[in-house]
Every structure is written in structure tokens, then in C-alpha cells.
Design a protein around this motif. Structure first.
Motif, PDB file in Angstrom:
ATOM      1  N   ALA A 224       0.873  -1.189   0.000  1.00 29.68           N
ATOM      2  CA  ALA A 224       0.000   0.000   0.000  1.00 29.68           C
ATOM      3  C   ALA A 224       0.899   1.225   0.000  1.00 29.68           C
ATOM      4  O   ALA A 224       1.811   1.322   0.823  1.00 29.68           O
ATOM      5  CB  ALA A 224      -0.904   0.003   1.231  1.00 29.68           C
ATOM      6  N   PHE A 225       0.680   2.100  -0.959  1.00 26.17           N
ATOM      7  CA  PHE A 225       1.490   3.332  -1.025  1.00 26.17           C
ATOM      8  C   PHE A 225       0.701   4.434  -1.719  1.00 26.17           C
ATOM      9  O   PHE A 225      -0.382   4.193  -2.253  1.00 26.17           O
ATOM     10  CB  PHE A 225       2.827   3.080  -1.724  1.00 26.17           C
ATOM     11  N   ASN A 287      -6.099   6.014  -6.299  1.00 24.62           N
ATOM     12  CA  ASN A 287      -6.253   7.392  -5.802  1.00 24.62           C
ATOM     13  C   ASN A 287      -5.949   7.469  -4.307  1.00 24.62           C
ATOM     14  O   ASN A 287      -6.417   8.365  -3.625  1.00 24.62           O
ATOM     15  CB  ASN A 287      -7.651   7.939  -6.097  1.00 24.62           C
ATOM     16  N   TRP A 288      -5.165   6.552  -3.804  1.00 25.04           N
ATOM     17  CA  TRP A 288      -4.855   6.537  -2.380  1.00 25.04           C
ATOM     18  C   TRP A 288      -3.769   7.545  -2.033  1.00 25.04           C
ATOM     19  O   TRP A 288      -2.795   7.712  -2.763  1.00 25.04           O
ATOM     20  CB  TRP A 288      -4.373   5.145  -1.944  1.00 25.04           C
ATOM     21  N   GLU A 292      -5.923   6.905   3.099  1.00 25.45           N
ATOM     22  CA  GLU A 292      -6.319   5.599   2.580  1.00 25.45           C
ATOM     23  C   GLU A 292      -5.276   4.532   2.926  1.00 25.45           C
ATOM     24  O   GLU A 292      -5.632   3.389   3.246  1.00 25.45           O
ATOM     25  CB  GLU A 292      -6.522   5.663   1.062  1.00 25.45           C
ATOM     26  N   VAL A 293      -3.998   4.902   2.844  1.00 24.01           N
ATOM     27  CA  VAL A 293      -2.936   3.943   3.205  1.00 24.01           C
ATOM     28  C   VAL A 293      -3.048   3.616   4.692  1.00 24.01           C
ATOM     29  O   VAL A 293      -2.969   2.443   5.094  1.00 24.01           O
ATOM     30  CB  VAL A 293      -1.536   4.510   2.852  1.00 24.01           C
TER      31      VAL A 293
ATOM     32  N   GLN B 142     -12.565  -0.161  -2.515  1.00 24.83           N
ATOM     33  CA  GLN B 142     -12.333  -1.094  -1.414  1.00 24.83           C
ATOM     34  C   GLN B 142     -13.372  -0.997  -0.314  1.00 24.83           C
ATOM     35  O   GLN B 142     -13.849  -2.005   0.186  1.00 24.83           O
ATOM     36  CB  GLN B 142     -10.942  -0.821  -0.804  1.00 24.83           C
ATOM     37  N   PHE B 143     -13.670   0.240   0.085  1.00 23.41           N
ATOM     38  CA  PHE B 143     -14.507   0.414   1.268  1.00 23.41           C
ATOM     39  C   PHE B 143     -15.903   0.943   0.934  1.00 23.41           C
ATOM     40  O   PHE B 143     -16.713   1.120   1.838  1.00 23.41           O
ATOM     41  CB  PHE B 143     -13.831   1.407   2.244  1.00 23.41           C
ATOM     42  N   GLY B 144     -16.197   1.216  -0.326  1.00 26.02           N
ATOM     43  CA  GLY B 144     -17.443   1.888  -0.709  1.00 26.02           C
ATOM     44  C   GLY B 144     -18.667   0.984  -0.698  1.00 26.02           C
ATOM     45  O   GLY B 144     -18.588  -0.226  -0.928  1.00 26.02           O
TER      46      GLY B 144
END
Lengths: 475, 303
Positions: A224-225, A287-288, A292-293, B142-144
């Protein structure tokens, strides 16, 4: 008859309209003419070498930063500690969303009037602010009031010097425009319960460990980045991999990007990022950014993640995590390490400095200078470290107050000699936008890695070369 | 005793006092209009012929049509214009069809029409930033909640905001969710204004439902609907907020609209002159298209 009357009145009306229009045009031209004087002075004004007499009246010293935990930590810390010395002063840290941070500061600079006294600028914003004369030159003040030898020279240079320092160095003849507030770099966060206690040492090893972890743990992504196209998210990610694989962002001496960024090392870095790292991330993570990470790590959805140290504190909060019901339980599962190395051991320089607005009132500028002097003292820096801040003085960095405050603080102390920054030039905002959008496009399949990298290099070079261009600046 | 009906007091001529009265009433609005709209527009027009930068300061050097040429010939601008066009056509067409359909169905109800109309209007009353933020959460891969629902139906995850086609589609869907009620409201006003006797006459002639719709309803509502479409098209053309919150123009620059691009030109490098020219050109495009559209509307009315 009525028709004739109307015809007869038209010229009078027309004259009035023409008169009004002429007055408006004249007013416009006059206003624009006034604007021409604004720029006659385009260099940063100098702060006095000694702190002027401070006011005893109630005063609010305002900062501007973006919304994240260190902003609240600074306000609480400064009000608790600085008030002991200056009871009449209240510290207010105004925050804006990260994506608006640059605009919020520079639109006020453009208006030559700011509602903040101290701008917390990213290191790369300094060039733009100095060139436009928006912040004070504090070189003389620093000589008289700050023990510069107490700092790692590069940290002092990164948050205050312009023109930009060579990586790892400070030019003692260059002017200083700010002092460090919060140091930062990336930490590698890894799941000890999934990949073991020992973090991967090389970038290639890190990728293969993440790959295996993802395969062994369905529902958990390997990596995750930051990949978003806002702020400097995707750009920092590429720059980090670029550095680790031996690439360069530019040749600062001859301002060359095309042919440097997209050389073989740069292309290898882009290939690693897009073709080896991206497939190990969660679907839709293109779009993280910071939040989000952190959410992915806190919910146990990532084996290895990369995050700014200053934004990692929330990961240890049991209220925000599914990894444990106490800080200790979470720390049984999460490990923090310096970034793996590959061809080099470079890590990204983050963090920000404090810079005094050239448009603040004189009393506030004097108070700001006093605050800077107070903040950079050894004991205050240690207290700042204990309060959750990341100091820049070497003695504070090596103090138990700092090293024991958070599990990732040692990562920062170990990373200081490995740091590299981006370009600190007036064109920074455009350069980073070009890189962000193209890296984001490559990560989300909108462009091939090679095309994205070549486009970055060409477009950035165009920006650096366009100073003498007539019209169309910004396109 | 005083005279109960006193003659009017002698004063300045009535013509002059009326005139001053008129000036007094109009001047606040005029001053506001001049200072907040006309003056900034003229200043922007002037700056569009210069290389002025708001942050760099310095003299505003006159460069003629340099900025205009650069904007009109820029491939970046062409790309954003195409994105904007696709978005405007997609969003406005969808909103028109849905808005008119909902209005038609509501107009046929006799009970609960007011309540239904009010409920449908709720999205329109929300701030676009709030709408953007909660749709961003809902569309998160992911979380939606949207992907969660798709998952419970046995369907796969969709990357709503991070793939080129789905990101633009998401913008269209969110804009449609928010602004369909506007079209619905205008269409409903048109539908309720259709004289009932026309339908009664058609019923006596045993005209079919479709025939009544085609020959009575649609022709009478059409001009009003076109005005609603005009307003929505202008609004959609200058879309900024939803793009800023939902996609930031990404992936890459694939959902960057013209307004979003102007913002970047204006505030990332503070190229005020170029941004002014870009903005003036956008205003011109809207004015020209609106004029053509209004001519068509007038022709429709005359016919």
C-alpha cells in the motif's frame, strides 16, 4: 412620432453608455497600472538581525498548515509551552485540506495580504515564495540567534535555504528564509505477524516478500502506497523508487530534466513501480494518499505499506485499528523500518519549515522571530519531540525523549543522512503536477510507463525552459 | 383648526425627484454589478493580453494575442475540451431524459405530488462539495457501499474513480443524481401548465396515450424543457467542484474539464494572463452557443 422621439433619445443614451464604458476602462487601466508597481520589488525583504521590542498587548500569532495530527499537536504544544514565556500571546494554527495548502498560502501572498504570520511551507515551496518576495529573509537573524551547528546541515538547508542546496549539503553563503518545524520521511510499515520480525533489506526483497504475503493471505494486499494525483502523492512515490534505483530527478546546475529523469535508471524505476509494485496493491487504490494507506494498514489489509512518519501516529490508536485492542497488541503486529535500499539508500525528505509572512504586521513579525528563536532551543526541541513532533536539532533527534516517544522515531533518526529532496524552484507547483498526473496515469493504466516518464521529462523541461516565452505560460 | 386636506408642499420638480429616486434605487445594484462583475471581467480582459502573474508581480507586459493563440493551439486544451464535451452531452442528455420522465410520472399522480416533488428536490439543495465527498466514499473500490452491494449480488469490484472510462461515467452519474431534479422541476411546471381541455378533446376523439403525448404534451413542454437544458448545459460546461473532489482530474488528466484546467493554470503556476485568456475564451464559447440556441428557441416559438 413616438418612433421619432425614441430615435431622438438614442444618441443621448448612447453617449452615456460610452461615457460609462470609458470610465470603466479608465478605472481598469488605472487599477492595472497600480498593479505594475507591486512587482518592482521582487526579492524577499530582510528581517532584523535582533528581535525588535515585543508587544505586551494580547496578540494572536497565526500559522497556516494543512489538516493533519501534527497541526493540532503544534497548536496544543505551543499554547502550553510558549505561553509560559509570553502569556499575552495565543498561538492559532489554521488548517486547510492538504490539496488546498499551496493555493491557500499563495493566493494570499498574491493579494499581498495574509491572515497568517507564519506560513508552514513545504521545502519545495521556498523558491516560489522567495522569488516573489512573500517571506522574510532571516539570514542575519539566524546568524545572531540560532546555533546552526546544532543541526544536520542538510536539514537546516532543506527547510530554509534558497537557492536549493545540493543533496546532503548546506551552502553557508546562501540566504536562509525559514527554520525547521517538523522533520519527516517515509517509513516502511510491515506486518510482523505475516512476514516475520525482520524487515526486508533491499527493494527487490521487499517486492518478493510482499508478493508471497499477498499470495499466502487472501484479502490482504502485498503493498500500500501513495498513488493519488493530488498534492505530491504519486510524485513522491516515483521519486522514492527513482532514488533507490539510482536515478536522478534533474541536473540542477544546467537545469536539465529531459534525458536525466528518463535515463535508464529512471525507466527501470518506473518499470519497477508500475509493473512490479502496482500489481501488489489493492484494486482501486490508484487514488490513495495518506488517509487511505493508513486505513488499509489499520484494517489489516496490507502486508507492507509506505507512509510519512508524521502521519503514522494514528496507526497505533486502538480506536482506529482492527489489529489490536491496545497499543501493545498493535505493535506486536506492526513493525516500522527504514526504507529498503537497492542501488542507493536514498529516502524522500519530507517535513516543513516555518517562514514569516512579509505582509504580517510588524508586531506579529517580531513575535514570530521570537517564536522561532524559542522553538529552536535544545530543551524546547526535546519537549516538542515528546509532544509528538519530529525535531531537527541533532541533540533532540538523539535524545531519549524523541527516540522513545514513538516506535518510528528511530526510523527518522536513522534516515536523516539518507535524505533527498525534490526541486526547490519557483516552478515547483507545475513540475510536481506534471509528475503527479503522469505517474498516476501510469499506475492506473491510462499511459504506458515509458510514455508517462518521457512525458514528464519533456513537459517539465518545457516548464523550466519557458521563462522567456511570450504568452501561454502555464500550458 | 387645520385644513384636513393640505395641498402638496412646493418642492423640486416632480421629474427631477423621480429621476433621483430611480437613481437611488438602481445605484446599489448597479454599483454591486459594476464592482463585482463588470470591473473584474474588464480587468481579466486586459490581463488576458499580458503576461501578468499575480504572485510574481512585476509589470504586466502587453503581448497582444499571445495567450489566446497559445490556448487555442494547445493540445492540452483540446484534450480538456473533448472531455468537457463528452461530459456535458452525457450528463445533460441523461438528466433530460430522467428529469422529464420523472416529471411526467409525477404529473399523472393526483395524490402525494407535493411530497414526491419535495423529496426529489433534496439532492439539488446539497452543496456540490458535500455531494462529491459522500459519493467519493460510496464509490471507493475497497470500502465503498456501491461495490459492497455489487459484491453481495455476486458481481465483481469496479474501480469507479481510478479507471479512465468509469471515472468519467462516475462524474456523469453523480452530476445526474444531483441535477436531474432541476430538469424535473422545470418539466413539471410545463406539464402542469398544459390546458386540460386539450386532453379532454383528445379523449373524446379516442386518441391513444402515445398520440396525446406526442401531439399535445411534448410540443407544449418542449420550449420550457429546452430552456432547462440550456441552463444545465452552461452549468455542466463550467464543472469544477465535482471533478476536484471526486477524481482530481484523474486518472492522469482524463477527467480534467476546461474549468479544472483553468484553475490549474491560474493557481499552480499563477499564470494569470494565460488563465484570463482561457477564461475569456470559455465565456465567449458559452455566449456564442447560447445565442445560437436562443435563436433556435425563438424560431421554435414563431413556428
Amino acid at each position: 412620432m413616438r418612433y421619432a422621439q425614441r430615435i431622438g433619445r438614442l444618441p443621448v443614451f448612447g453617449r452615456k453608455v460610452r461615457l460609462a464604458a470609458a470610465m470603466l476602462v479608465a478605472a481598469t487601466v488605472a487599477a492595472c497600472g497600480g498593479g505594475e508597481d507591486d512587482g518592482a520589488e521582487a526579492s524577499a525583504p530582510k528581517a532584523p538581525a535582533t528581535i525588535p521590542t515585543l508587544t505586551q498587548d494580547p496578540l494572536t500569532l497565526s500559522f497556516i498548515w494543512f489538516e493533519w495530527p501534527p497541526a493540532q499537536a503544534l497548536e496544543a504544544f505551543a499554547n502550553a509551552e510558549y505561553k509560559k514565556q509570553r502569556p499575552n500571546v495565543t498561538i492559532k494554527v489554521n488548517t486547510v485540506p492538504n490539496a488546498n495548502w499551496h493555493d491557500a498560502m499563495f493566493t494570499q501572498f498574491a493579494a499581498r495580504k495574509t491572515d497568517f504570520d507564519i506560513a508552514i511551507l513545504d521545502s519545495q515551496h521556498i523558491g516560489e515564495a522567495v522569488t516573489n518576495g512573500n517571506i522574510l529573509d532571516i539570514t542575519d537573524f539566524v546568524k545572531q540567534n540560532i546555533d546552526v551547528k546544532a543541526y544536520n546541515p542538510y536539514l537546516l538547508a532543506a527547510y530554509g535555504q534558497f537557492p536549493q542546496a545540493e543533496t546532503g549539503q548546506r551552502d553557508e553563503n546562501a540566504s536562509l528564509y525559514g527554520l525547521p518545524l517538523l522533520g519527516d520521511t517515509w517509513t516502511m510499515i510491515y506486518r510482523k505477524d505475516l512476514i516475520g520480525d525482520k524487515p526486508p533489506q533491499t527493494w527487490d526483497e521487499m517486492i518478493s516478500v510482499a508478493e508471497k504475503c499477498q499470495a499466502d493471505n487472501p484479502g490482504v494486499s502485498g503493498l500500500a502506497f501513495h498513488q493519488a494525483n493530488g498534492s505530491d502523492a504519486a510524485a513522491v512515490t516515483y521519486n522514492t523508487v527513482n532514488g533507490v534505483y539510482g536515478g536522478n530527478l534533474w541536473n540542477s546546475k544546467d537545469r536539465k530534466i529531459d534525458g536525466v529523469l528518463n535515463d535508464q535508471a529512471g525507466q527501470e524505476a518506473m518499470d519497477v513501480l508500475v509493473n512490479k509494485m502496482k500489481p501488489l496493491t489493492a484494486k482501486g487504490s490508484g487514488n490513495w494518499f495518506i488517509d487511505e494507506v493508513n486505513a488499509a494498514v489499520a484494517q489489516g489489509k496490507a502486508c507492507i505499506a509506505f507512509q510519512w512518519i508524521a502521519a503514522s501516529g494514528g496507526l497505533l490508536d486502538p480506536k482506529q485499528s482492527t489489529l489490536g485492542t491496545s497499543r501493545e497488541q498493535i505493535l506486536d503486529k506492526l513493525g516500522f523500518a527504514t526504507l529498503p535500499s537497492q542501488k542507493t539508500n536514498l529516502v524522500p525528505l519530507g517535513g516543513m519549515g516555518m517562514h514569516i509572512s512579509a505582509y504580517a504586521a510588524e508586531a506579529n513579525q517580531a513575535e514570530a522571530l521570537n517564536f522561532l528563536k524559542w522553538f529552536e532551543q535544545a530543551d524546547i526541541q526535546k519537549k516538542w519531540a515528546a509532544a509528538g513532533g519530529v525535531p531537527s536539532r541533532t541533540d533532540a533527534l538523539q535524545s531519549p525523549e524523541f527516540l522513545n516517544a514513538q516506535p518510528f522515531n528511530k526510523v527518522y533518526a536513522d534516515s536523516v543522512p539518507r535524505m533527498r529532496d525534490m526541486w526547490n524552484v519557483p516552478e515547483y507547483a507545475r513540475l510536481v503536477d506534471i509528475e503527479n498526473t503522469n505517474v498516476n496515469a501510469a499506475l492506473n493504466g491510462a499511459k504506458s510507463p515509458k510514455d508517462a516518464l518521457d512525458d514528464i521529462a519533456k513537459e517539465q523541461q518545457k516548464v523550466l525552459d519557458s521563462s522567456g516565452r511570450k504568452g501561454g505560460g502555464g500550458l | 383648526m387645520s385644513d384636513p386636506v393640505a395641498p402638496p408642499a412646493p418642492g423640486r420638480s416632480r421629474r427631477v425627484s423621480d429621476r433621483w429616486l430611480a437613481v437611488g434605487f438602481i445605484s446599489p445594484a448597479m454599483l454591486l454589478l459594476l464592482s463585482m462583475s463588470v470591473f473584474p471581467l474588464l480587468w481579466a480582459l486586459y490581463l488576458s493580453f499580458t503576461d501578468y502573474s499575480a504572485t510574481r508581480g512585476g509589470p504586466a507586459r502587453w503581448i497582444g494575442f499571445g495567450n489566446y493563440t497559445a490556448v487555442l493551439t494547445s493540445s492540452q486544451v483540446h484534450q480538456r475540451a473533448l472531455t468537457t464535451l463528452i461530459y456535458v452531452v452525457g450528463a445533460v442528455a441523461l438528466q433530460t431524459v430522467l428529469g422529464f420522465t420523472i416529471a411526467y410520472l409525477i404529473s399523472r399522480r393526483t395524490h402525494g405530488r407535493g411530497l414526491l416533488t419535495t423529496l426529489f428536490l433534496v439532492p439539488m439543495m446539497l452543496s456540490p462539495v458535500v455531494v462529491g465527498l459522500f459519493w467519493r466514499f460510496m464509490l471507493d473500490a475497497q470500502f465503498g457501499v456501491v461495490n459492497s452491494m455489487l459484491g453481495s449480488l455476486g458481481l465483481g469490484q469496479v474501480e469507479w474513480l481510478t479507471q479512465r472510462r468509469t471515472a468519467l461515467l462516475s462524474l456523469v452519474v453523480v452530476d445526474t443524481w444531483q441535477w436531474t431534479p432541476f430538469i424535473m422541476l422545470i418539466a413539471l411546471a410545463g406539464l402542469t401548465a398544459v390546458p386540460k381541455y386539450l386532453y379532454e378533446a383528445a379523449s373524446i376523439d379516442r386518441a391513444s396515450e402515445w398520440f396525446r403525448f406526442r401531439t399535445i404534451t411534448l410540443p407544449l413542454v418542449w420550449p420550457l424543457l429546452l430552456i432547462a437544458v440550456l441552463f444545465r448545459a452552461i452549468e455542466a460546461f463550467r464543472l469544477f467542484d465535482l471533478v476536484y473532489i471526486l477524481t482530481s482530474g484523474g486518472p492522469g488528466v482524463s477527467t480534467e474539464t476546461l474549468s479544472f484546467h483553468v484553475y490549474k493554470v491560474a493557481f499552480l503556476g499563477f499564470n494569470t494572463g494565460t488563465a484570463s485568456a482561457y477564461g475569456i475564451l470559455m465565456v465567449l464559447v458559452v455566449i456564442i452557443l447560447t445565442q445560437l440556441y436562443l435563436r433556435y428557441l425563438n424560431k421554435l416559438k414563431e413556428d
